[in-house]
Write a protein that holds these residues in place. Structure first.
Motif, PDB file in Angstrom:
ATOM      1  N   GLY A   1       0.797  -1.226   0.000  1.00 48.50           N
ATOM      2  CA  GLY A   1       0.000   0.000   0.000  1.00 48.50           C
ATOM      3  C   GLY A   1       0.824   1.267   0.000  1.00 48.50           C
ATOM      4  N   PHE A   2       0.209   2.340   0.437  1.00 49.67           N
ATOM      5  CA  PHE A   2       0.886   3.628   0.378  1.00 49.67           C
ATOM      6  C   PHE A   2       0.720   4.361   1.693  1.00 49.67           C
ATOM      7  CE2 PHE A   2      -3.506   4.390  -0.678  1.00 49.67           C
ATOM      8  CZ  PHE A   2      -3.795   5.575  -0.016  1.00 49.67           C
ATOM      9  N   LYS A   3       1.430   5.452   1.784  1.00 52.01           N
ATOM     10  CA  LYS A   3       1.321   6.335   2.931  1.00 52.01           C
ATOM     11  C   LYS A   3       0.829   7.660   2.381  1.00 52.01           C
ATOM     12  CE  LYS A   3       4.893   8.564   4.472  1.00 52.01           C
ATOM     13  NZ  LYS A   3       6.231   8.925   4.915  1.00 52.01           N
ATOM     14  N   SER A   4      -0.069   8.279   3.109  1.00 48.11           N
ATOM     15  CA  SER A   4      -0.531   9.586   2.660  1.00 48.11           C
ATOM     16  C   SER A   4       0.594  10.593   2.912  1.00 48.11           C
ATOM     17  CB  SER A   4      -1.788   9.965   3.437  1.00 48.11           C
ATOM     18  OG  SER A   4      -2.266  11.199   2.981  1.00 48.11           O
TER      19      SER A   4
ATOM     20  N   ASN B   1       9.393   2.024   5.570  1.00 45.41           N
ATOM     21  CA  ASN B   1       9.507   0.613   5.938  1.00 45.41           C
ATOM     22  C   ASN B   1       9.428  -0.296   4.718  1.00 45.41           C
ATOM     23  OD1 ASN B   1       9.648   1.204   8.654  1.00 45.41           O
ATOM     24  ND2 ASN B   1       7.415   1.279   8.832  1.00 45.41           N
ATOM     25  N   VAL B   2       8.598   0.115   3.767  1.00 46.11           N
ATOM     26  CA  VAL B   2       8.439  -0.681   2.550  1.00 46.11           C
ATOM     27  C   VAL B   2       9.720  -0.614   1.724  1.00 46.11           C
ATOM     28  CG1 VAL B   2       7.125  -0.942   0.416  1.00 46.11           C
ATOM     29  CG2 VAL B   2       5.941  -0.351   2.543  1.00 46.11           C
ATOM     30  N   ILE B   3      10.318   0.574   1.694  1.00 44.05           N
ATOM     31  CA  ILE B   3      11.571   0.739   0.965  1.00 44.05           C
ATOM     32  C   ILE B   3      12.643  -0.161   1.588  1.00 44.05           C
ATOM     33  CG2 ILE B   3      13.342   2.418   0.254  1.00 44.05           C
ATOM     34  CD1 ILE B   3      11.092   4.580   0.555  1.00 44.05           C
TER      35      ILE B   3
ATOM     36  N   LYS C   1      14.527  -3.479  -0.025  1.00 45.72           N
ATOM     37  CA  LYS C   1      15.984  -3.640  -0.063  1.00 45.72           C
ATOM     38  C   LYS C   1      16.352  -5.035   0.383  1.00 45.72           C
ATOM     39  CE  LYS C   1      17.796   0.979   0.495  1.00 45.72           C
ATOM     40  NZ  LYS C   1      17.920   1.955   1.579  1.00 45.72           N
ATOM     41  N   ARG C   2      15.701  -5.471   1.482  1.00 47.34           N
ATOM     42  CA  ARG C   2      16.008  -6.803   2.000  1.00 47.34           C
ATOM     43  C   ARG C   2      15.647  -7.888   0.987  1.00 47.34           C
ATOM     44  NH1 ARG C   2      13.963  -4.989   6.929  1.00 47.34           N
ATOM     45  NH2 ARG C   2      12.063  -6.223   6.820  1.00 47.34           N
ATOM     46  N   LEU C   3      14.555  -7.645   0.250  1.00 44.44           N
ATOM     47  CA  LEU C   3      14.127  -8.640  -0.742  1.00 44.44           C
ATOM     48  C   LEU C   3      14.813  -8.439  -2.089  1.00 44.44           C
ATOM     49  CD1 LEU C   3      10.297  -8.624   0.053  1.00 44.44           C
ATOM     50  CD2 LEU C   3      11.923 -10.400   0.648  1.00 44.44           C
ATOM     51  N   ARG C   4      15.651  -7.422  -2.174  1.00 42.24           N
ATOM     52  CA  ARG C   4      16.385  -7.077  -3.404  1.00 42.24           C
ATOM     53  C   ARG C   4      15.450  -6.723  -4.566  1.00 42.24           C
ATOM     54  NH1 ARG C   4      19.029 -11.507  -1.594  1.00 42.24           N
ATOM     55  NH2 ARG C   4      20.944 -11.051  -0.453  1.00 42.24           N
ATOM     56  N   ILE C   5      14.345  -6.103  -4.220  1.00 44.84           N
ATOM     57  CA  ILE C   5      13.437  -5.645  -5.278  1.00 44.84           C
ATOM     58  C   ILE C   5      13.900  -4.262  -5.719  1.00 44.84           C
ATOM     59  CG2 ILE C   5      11.058  -4.984  -5.804  1.00 44.84           C
ATOM     60  CD1 ILE C   5      10.162  -6.908  -3.600  1.00 44.84           C
ATOM     61  N   ASP C   6      14.134  -4.120  -7.022  1.00 42.33           N
ATOM     62  CA  ASP C   6      14.561  -2.811  -7.529  1.00 42.33           C
ATOM     63  C   ASP C   6      13.389  -1.842  -7.523  1.00 42.33           C
ATOM     64  OD1 ASP C   6      17.001  -3.865  -7.924  1.00 42.33           O
ATOM     65  OD2 ASP C   6      16.737  -4.236 -10.090  1.00 42.33           O
ATOM     66  N   LEU C   7      13.643  -0.661  -7.002  1.00 39.76           N
ATOM     67  CA  LEU C   7      12.609   0.371  -7.020  1.00 39.76           C
ATOM     68  C   LEU C   7      13.063   1.524  -7.900  1.00 39.76           C
ATOM     69  CD1 LEU C   7      11.659   0.508  -3.211  1.00 39.76           C
ATOM     70  CD2 LEU C   7      10.718  -0.942  -5.013  1.00 39.76           C
ATOM     71  N   ASP C   8      12.078   2.262  -8.427  1.00 37.07           N
ATOM     72  CA  ASP C   8      12.454   3.403  -9.261  1.00 37.07           C
ATOM     73  C   ASP C   8      12.728   4.619  -8.364  1.00 37.07           C
ATOM     74  OD1 ASP C   8      10.040   4.518  -8.539  1.00 37.07           O
ATOM     75  OD2 ASP C   8       9.069   4.190 -10.480  1.00 37.07           O
ATOM     76  N   GLN C   9      12.963   5.758  -8.993  1.00 32.64           N
ATOM     77  CA  GLN C   9      13.356   6.934  -8.210  1.00 32.64           C
ATOM     78  C   GLN C   9      12.297   7.364  -7.199  1.00 32.64           C
ATOM     79  OE1 GLN C   9      13.162  10.753 -10.056  1.00 32.64           O
ATOM     80  NE2 GLN C   9      12.351   9.936 -11.982  1.00 32.64           N
ATOM     81  N   TYR C  10      11.034   6.984  -7.467  1.00 36.21           N
ATOM     82  CA  TYR C  10       9.970   7.350  -6.530  1.00 36.21           C
ATOM     83  C   TYR C  10       9.640   6.202  -5.581  1.00 36.21           C
ATOM     84  CZ  TYR C  10       9.305  10.942 -10.104  1.00 36.21           C
ATOM     85  OH  TYR C  10       9.483  11.958 -10.983  1.00 36.21           O
ATOM     86  N   HIS C  11      10.443   5.143  -5.623  1.00 32.43           N
ATOM     87  CA  HIS C  11      10.275   3.962  -4.775  1.00 32.43           C
ATOM     88  C   HIS C  11       9.118   3.084  -5.172  1.00 32.43           C
ATOM     89  CE1 HIS C  11      13.229   6.128  -2.532  1.00 32.43           C
ATOM     90  NE2 HIS C  11      12.375   7.067  -2.190  1.00 32.43           N
ATOM     91  N   PHE C  12       8.623   3.227  -6.399  1.00 29.29           N
ATOM     92  CA  PHE C  12       7.658   2.256  -6.916  1.00 29.29           C
ATOM     93  C   PHE C  12       8.455   1.121  -7.547  1.00 29.29           C
ATOM     94  CE2 PHE C  12       5.306   6.369  -7.396  1.00 29.29           C
ATOM     95  CZ  PHE C  12       4.428   6.142  -6.351  1.00 29.29           C
TER      96      PHE C  12
END
Lengths: 274, 135, 78, 903
Positions: D92-95, D263-265, D269-280
């Motif tokens: 999900g997201f954070k407002s 926390n999601v970011i 990192k722990r799962l080694r999922i690449d995120l884009d500059q906005y963390h999506f």
């Protein structure tokens, strides 16, 4: 007219023709057939009205594909429209000879001269509902007066079921009015006003204001006024004019689009007696 | 398809309401009030409205029955009439004619009703005659 | 559909002088406040309308049989 | 936790008040609480950080008052290890926290709230019980302003360059809902940059709000200050004409954007999922729910900001993608439940057991339960009555099973709480006792009685008796209802061979089910064949080619090209469709159907289209790119006109894809021909989500964006090989003109309006020609008609990534049917008594599920149990009472009513 009927019977456009003929000095409904073609000369427009379309439905119960011709006054035509709509008669199998039921004041609205009830007596005028009143006059009574007057009328009911039996658009195989849970069997007077209310509700989208019920009522209950109210509400709410609107019956969701989405509820007009 | 509307008079009571029987293919399917009849002017009571029902009723007696050993047994008219006559005679001999009463029905014609009272008075010898629709 | 049918019945009851005794309202399970409001209002309304007038009618009929209806009825003789 | 029945006594008695974060700290809750009323399971939990006992070692008030004995202070956090084949991330997201915008005074002024806070204010379960009130004085505001793009489309004060996609729509919704809640005619103003209502039916909603008087002010607000002496707010902004305006509002709502939580970011990192500059998540357009780690999938706002329908679709898509590789393992860990033989009670007379529940003190504290139980004993056919502390507890269930057997009960009434939460549980008990589960009825003497009449025990007790009498009266007439299993044809029919249809077909084949793919043309690919690149730059042609190859090599897929459907019979699990290819006819049996019939590009008759060589549509422009037409290199001026055929009277919706397509194309022209001048004439730029980056880049590269209004469209005239475009410049307020070598029209996407298909599968179509899903938010790929699903542009215009996600979602939903061997039908359904039916068709007209059909031979209506949902519309309509709604038939209801009136 007679020639047209003869021609239809001869060329097989219709198998039978329902009209009137004088029997024993009474103008009675009569079923003309190809076999006795010259009887058609005796075909007459009866001053008395019978529900020929109801006879027609009885005939189609026996022979579903029979082609029927009939004399149709305006009220008969409206009844036919309703019966087509409710799948009780097939319009392809019915031919009508339309007759102008003169003298007719407001033919289009079925307010024809047959529908002028006899002048009622002083007592009824005082405590009951005068069959000759217009709907708006009946609605003008105040709350308690309305209740008293209508209950006076309903209490006279001898539960003969004549209103239902004569009704050209009553076609149910088993009538709710005979369901013990709704209207108890036995007691007279019937459950007031449940009997008449149930019938009134079932008339929604069906009653074509022919007035046969009131004419058949041995107790002169102003049934026409009651069902006129039903028709008026159906007209206001569903924008549906029974007998002349030939589209979908009013109690169908098809008028609204069929979806299961919750729809905003349009504010309906406030009930006048709240 | 044969469809007839047969005018008749209601047989339930002495009022004499005019009715129409709707007969389709030889079967009475419905009763209608006769609109132009001077007596009822197009109205009927609940009994009149259902006149056709007793014609078509599955409970209608179509042949005589004799009660033997507590059960009704089908029989023919000769035997039924003979049996009835014998029993009437027995009763009259034993208890006198006034022990018999005759109750007649609105479902038969006037003439039959006349015959019935004649039968009561002349054949049986009793004045105990009555009719279900004695208004 | 329901709203139309209920309005139909409301109107019909209105003609017979039994108006106001039938109500319809949509209340979701989350709208406790509204539920309380609607039920309270309706109860109040029914109370103000008085007891079921129909339950009095068998008596009225008996009275009518005795020729007393005119006096009992709110409709006074002309 | 098993013992808690969520009666709420603990929270009532807990002395510690804590800020309620769920209600945006607008009110207080207790230290023992349920986080929000929809929690599953509905159980109270102790907030350890605030609990007095955990802090001082004293209190335990909750324990003292809990009748169920459910308080356990020794509960410990446990670590669980699960072995799974794949993982779905839906964090999900954070407002966005607007405190850093000092000019909006969010932290200083109580009446400046975020949209999420306002959402709670409007909610019936919120701090003001749904009454519209502002925080400072709880008075009803009369004038509210909304500020858009707070924390979105902003690289200055935050690094959120993207558009949050949902705020425009939710702001409009909030104005409409607030006006409904308001007692006065609420004055609403929305301050915005571009109105991005690009979803299905959203533009209509926006236009309606405008018509209803909501003010839309195109401006970015300068500042909010307190109006001295009041709680009101002074808003300064610059209007369209450049004037500085001041306006006072009672309240300001900040339409805050969507962000990914730290926390999601961290977790990524722990799962080694690449995120884009906005963390999506980083994903390509063709694999929208994939992440950079094979086996890990993502959905919802984590893949990019999106609204509920899109999130729900993605959730189903992720479920589909995550299970594709696990398909062979399906049903390997299933366990079957043992149930005893059902007792035949048809020849038994009624023996009713009544169980009256105290619900701790919930009922027993108000209603005199012993008296109610005594009363129940006097009711006809009641042979056993029992009073319980908690009828729903496991030991009572076991006892109930025993009692039913021992006393030979054949009908059961439980007078307790609501069937909504507990009917299933008690029915289970009946089944375990060998009784048909429909021989059960509940009387709700808690929610309907003890809770609402807590102050009047006498009346509550009487009412409880009434409720029990009603339930018993109905129960007496109940009869066992049967459910039967219908076998399912475990194959699918996919209509449409575009990207959506192919994706859906392939997903189902990967899941192990045979698929028939029907394509009306002679080749697969659909609209994608005309497209050049997806918005992240991927070439579409290559992808389509790979997709077609994969499809053709898949044994489970039968491709029917040049084929159309001529008729459909049947229902969920058992469809039979007639398919013809013009030469031969074939009947295909299938259990489900997926609609992927797509849409088409609108061909306009304005702006000289078709009359001048310079004027092209987007798909034609893409052809120019694909063929690398010399016109592109030679062009000096290239212009784009947006909303051609969209957002007008004929098509009152936004075609969603055109703004992004235009920006992409503008950038592509720039890439090939850096000297070209590019003009974009637009109404609102709707480059939602991270597509906003393209818009920003285009502006940076010098593409000129000129806004026009609906009534001030640009005027195009021929000028030799070029066209002249005259337009009104909104800033200079003068009419200007440009010459263009190429004018690309961003034309609408329009429906094929395939009414025949809609009729075959009995699915509805809306006014714009889009197929209408069962629920726009919660069931975005289902139809109301079971077993038929929807994806791609047949649903609404959408870009390729969303089409693919929706196709996977449709496959996923279809899978829920295909994965079953049988479907269970019957139970609470309608059945029409043929003896009573006079064939008037009224029931058929009112049935919303198209479950009733007319038998022409017998001239009566008949119900299909598989389609009937037991809504009772037919039973309410039929004047002859021919339809019998099982479990709610007229006799049962009359008995219940008589029971109610018997007092």
């Amino acid at each position: 007219m007679n020639n047209k009927v003869k021609a239809w019977l001869e060329d097989g456009t219709i198998d039978v023709f329902l009209g009137y003929k004088e029997v024993d000095h009474h103008p009675l409904p009569y079923c003309f057939t190809k076999e006795r073609l010259d009887e058609v000369d005796d075909l007459l427009l009866s001053p008395a009205r019978y529900s020929l379309e109801k006879i027609a439905t009885h005939m189609t119960d026996e022979e579903p594909d029979i082609k029927i011709g009939m004399l149709a006054r305006d009220c008969n035509s409206r009844a036919l429209n309703v019966l087509y709509l409710w799948n009780q008669l097939n319009p392809d199998n019915v031919r009508t000879v339309n007759v102008n039921c003169c003298p007719s004041r407001l033919k289009e609205h079925g307010d024809c001269s047959y529908l002028e009830p006899e002048t009622v007596g002083a007592y009824k005028r005082r405590v009951g509902v005068d069959n000759n009143l217009a709907l708006k006059d009946v609605e003008a009574y105040d709350e308690t007066e309305r209740l008293d007057r209508w209950m006076y009328e309903f209490q006279k009911c001898i539960k003969c079921y004549g209103c239902r039996n004569i009704c050209p658009v009553c076609f149910c195989k088993e009538c709710s009015l005979e369901h013990d849970e709704l209207v108890r069997t036995g007691p007279l007077l019937p459950d007031v006003p449940v009997f008449h209310m149930v019938r009134a509700v079932h008339m929604a989208g069906r009653c074509i204001d022919c007035g046969l019920c009131e004419a058949a009522c041995p107790m002169d209950i102003p049934l026409r006024l009651l069902y006129q109210k039903v028709n008026q509400i159906v007209m206001d709410l569903f924008d549906y004019k029974t007998g002349t609107s030939v589209e979908q019956p009013p109690f169908s969701i098809l008028g609204d689009t069929v979806t299961l989405e919750p729809k905003p509820i349009e504010p309906l007009k406030v009930i006048n007696n709240e | 398809m044969e469809c007839k509307l047969v005018p008749s008079v209601c047989s339930y009571c002495g009022t004499g309401c005019g009715v129409l029987f709707e007969v389709i293919n030889g079967k009475i399917v419905s009763t209608l009030p006769m609109k132009t009849h001077p007596v009822n002017e197009g109205k009927l009571c609940i009994k009149g409205w259902n006149l056709h029902e007793h014609v078509n009723s599955f409970m209608r007696l179509k042949q005589p029955l004799v009660k033997t050993f507590g059960r009704f047994i089908k029989t023919d008219w000769d035997e039924a009439i003979q049996l009835t006559a014998d029993r009437f005679r027995e009763i009259i001999e034993k208890y006198g004619p006034d022990s018999i009463g005759v109750l007649v029905s609105a479902k038969i014609t006037n003439e039959e009703n006349y015959l019935a009272q004649k039968f009561a008075r002349a054949a049986i010898g009793t004045n105990n005659v009555d009719h279900c629709a004695r208004l | 559909m329901t709203v139309k049918r209920i309005t139909f019945l409301q109107e019909l009851l209105g003609l017979l002088g039994l108006g106001g005794r039938l109500g319809l309202s949509w209340i979701s399970s989350a709208e406790a406040q509204k539920f309380v409001q609607v039920v309270t209002d309706f109860t109040q309304k029914i109370k103000s309308l008085g007891p079921n007038p129909l339950s009095a009618f068998p008596e009225k009929r008996k009275a009518a049989a005795a020729g007393l209806l005119l006096e009992q009825s709110s409709v006074m003789p002309a | 936790m098993d013992k808690c029945i969520a009666c709420g006594t603990c929270a009532e008695k807990c002395p510690k008040k804590v800020d309620d974060f769920y209600n945006a700290r607008l009110i207080k809750r207790k230290a023992i609480y349920v986080p929000y009323s929809q929690t599953v399971p509905l159980k109270y939990a102790i907030d350890k950080d605030n609990c007095i006992y955990f802090k001082n070692g004293k209190c335990r008030a909750c324990e003292k008052f809990c009748e169920a004995g459910a308080i356990n202070f020794d509960d410990q956090e446990t670590e669980i290890t699960l072995n799974v084949g794949s993982l779905i991330m839906a964090p999900g997201f954070k407002s966005f926290d607007p405190s850093r915008y000092d000019t909006y005074s969010y932290t200083a002024l109580p009446n400046v709230v975020t949209s999420l806070e306002f959402e709670r204010i409007l909610s019936a379960t919120g701090p003001f019980m749904g009454h519209l009130a502002r925080p400072s004085d709880e008075k009803e505001p009369e004038k509210i302003a909304w500020f858009q793009c707070v924390g979105s489309r902003d690289m200055n004060r935050c690094d959120n360059g993207y558009c949050s996609s949902v705020c425009c729509m939710y702001a409009v919704k909030q104005t409409v809902v607030a006006r409904e809640h308001s007692k006065v005619l609420l004055d609403c103003s929305i301050f915005f940059m571009d109105m991005r209502t690009h979803g299905k039916d959203f533009d209509r909603y926006y236009e309606n709000a405008k018509k209803e008087g909501v003010k839309f002010i195109r401006s970015r607000v300068h500042s909010v200050e307190a109006l001295p002496g009041t709680d009101d707010l002074l808003v300064r902004y610059v209007d369209d004409n450049g004037h500085l305006e001041k306006e006072t509002f009672n309240m300001v709502v900040l339409s805050t954007g969507l962000e990914i939580d730290e926390n999601v970011i961290e977790l990524s990192k722990r799962l080694r999922i690449d995120l884009d500059q906005y963390h999506f998540t980083q994903s390509d357009s063709f694999h929208p729910v994939a992440t950079s780690v094979p086996g890990i999938y993502a959905c919802g706002a984590f893949t990019g900001p999106k609204d509920i329908p899109q999130s729900v679709m993605e959730a189903s898509a992720a479920a589909c993608a995550a299970t594709e590789r696990l398909a062979p393992a399906r049903n390997t860990e299933t366990r079957a439940v043992d149930t005893p033989q059902e007792r035949d009670i048809t020849r038994e007379s009624s023996r009713i057991g009544v169980f009256v529940c105290n619900c701790g003190i919930n009922i027993g504290g108000v209603v005199r339960v012993p008296e109610v139980a005594e009363f129940a004993r006097t009711l006809p056919n009641v042979v056993y009555v029992e009073e319980n502390l908690f009828t729903c507890s496991q030991d009572t269930q076991d006892k109930m099973t025993e009692v039913i057997r021992e006393k030979g009960l054949n009908r059961v009434v439980v007078a307790a709480c609501t069937p909504r939460t507990h009917e299933g549980l008690f029915q289970e008990t009946l089944i375990n006792a060998g009784l048909n589960k429909y021989l059960f009825e509940m009387a709700n003497i808690r929610n309907h009685d003890s809770w609402v009449h807590a102050d009047d025990p006498d009346a509550a007790t009487e009412k409880a008796k009434d409720l029990v009498r009603m339930a018993v009266a109905k129960t007496d007439l109940l009869s066992p209802l049967q459910q039967t299993d219908l076998s399912i044809t475990q194959s699918a029919l996919v209509v449409g061979g575009g990207v959506s249809g192919m994706t859906a077909a392939l997903s189902l084949a990967h899941q192990g089910y045979p698929v028939h793919l029907i394509e009306k043309s002679d080749s697969l690919g659909g609209n994608a064949l005309t497209l050049y690149r997806a918005h992240k730059g991927e070439e579409v042609a290559t992808f389509v080619k790979e997709l077609v190859n994969e499809l053709e090599s898949e044994d489970l897929i039968t491709i029917h090209e040049n084929s159309t459907i001529t008729g459909v019979d049947g229902f969920i699990g058992n469809f039979k469709s007639q398919v013809t290819n013009g030469v031969s006819k074939e009947e295909i049996a299938h259990g489900v159907a997926i609609f992927a019939t797509g849409a088409k590009e609108y061909k306009p008759d304005e702006y000289l289209y078709g009359k001048h060589r310079a004027v092209v549509t987007h798909s034609e422009m893409d052809q120019l790119f694909q063929t690398n037409a010399p016109r592109l290199i030679e062009a000096r001026n290239v212009a784009f006109i947006q909303c051609v055929g969209s957002r007008n009277e004929e098509h009152p919706y936004c075609s969603k894809v055109c703004c992004t397509h235009t920006v992409e194309s503008a950038l592509e022209v720039k890439r090939r021909n850096p000297d070209a001048d590019i003009y974009v004439f637009y109404r609102d730029m709707r480059t939602y989500g991270t597509r906003e980056d393209l818009y920003r880049k285009a502006r940076a590269e010098g593409v000129l964006f000129v806004r026009y209004s609906k009534n001030g469209k640009p005027v195009v005239s021929a000028d030799g090989d070029e066209v002249k475009i005259e337009f009104r410049d909104p800033i200079l307020n003068r009419t200007l003109a440009v010459q263009a070598d190429i004018l690309c029209l961003a034309t609408a996407i329009v429906s094929h309006r395939d009414h025949a298909m809609a009729q075959f599968f009995k699915v509805p179509m809306d006014a714009d020609g889009w197929f209408l899903e069962a629920h726009q938010k919660l069931r975005p790929v289902d139809f109301a008609n079971d077993g038929v699903f929807l994806c791609g542009m047949a649903h609404y215009p959408k870009p390729i990534d969303e089409s693919i996600a929706q196709a996977q979602a449709a496959a996923s939903r279809a899978l829920t049917v295909l994965a079953m061997d049988t479907i269970r039908v019957g139970g609470i359904v309608c059945s029409i008594d043929a003896e009573l039916c006079s064939g008037c068709l009224a029931c058929i007209n009112v049935c919303p599920y198209i479950a009733i059909s007319f038998n022409d031979d017998k001239q009566v209506a008949e119900v299909n149990e598989a389609l009937c949902k037991g809504c009772g519309a037919c039973a309410a309509t039929c004047p002859s009472e021919a339809p019998i709604l099982m479990g709610f038939n007229n006799k049962e209801l009359y008995a219940q009513i008589k029971g109610a009136l018997a007092a």
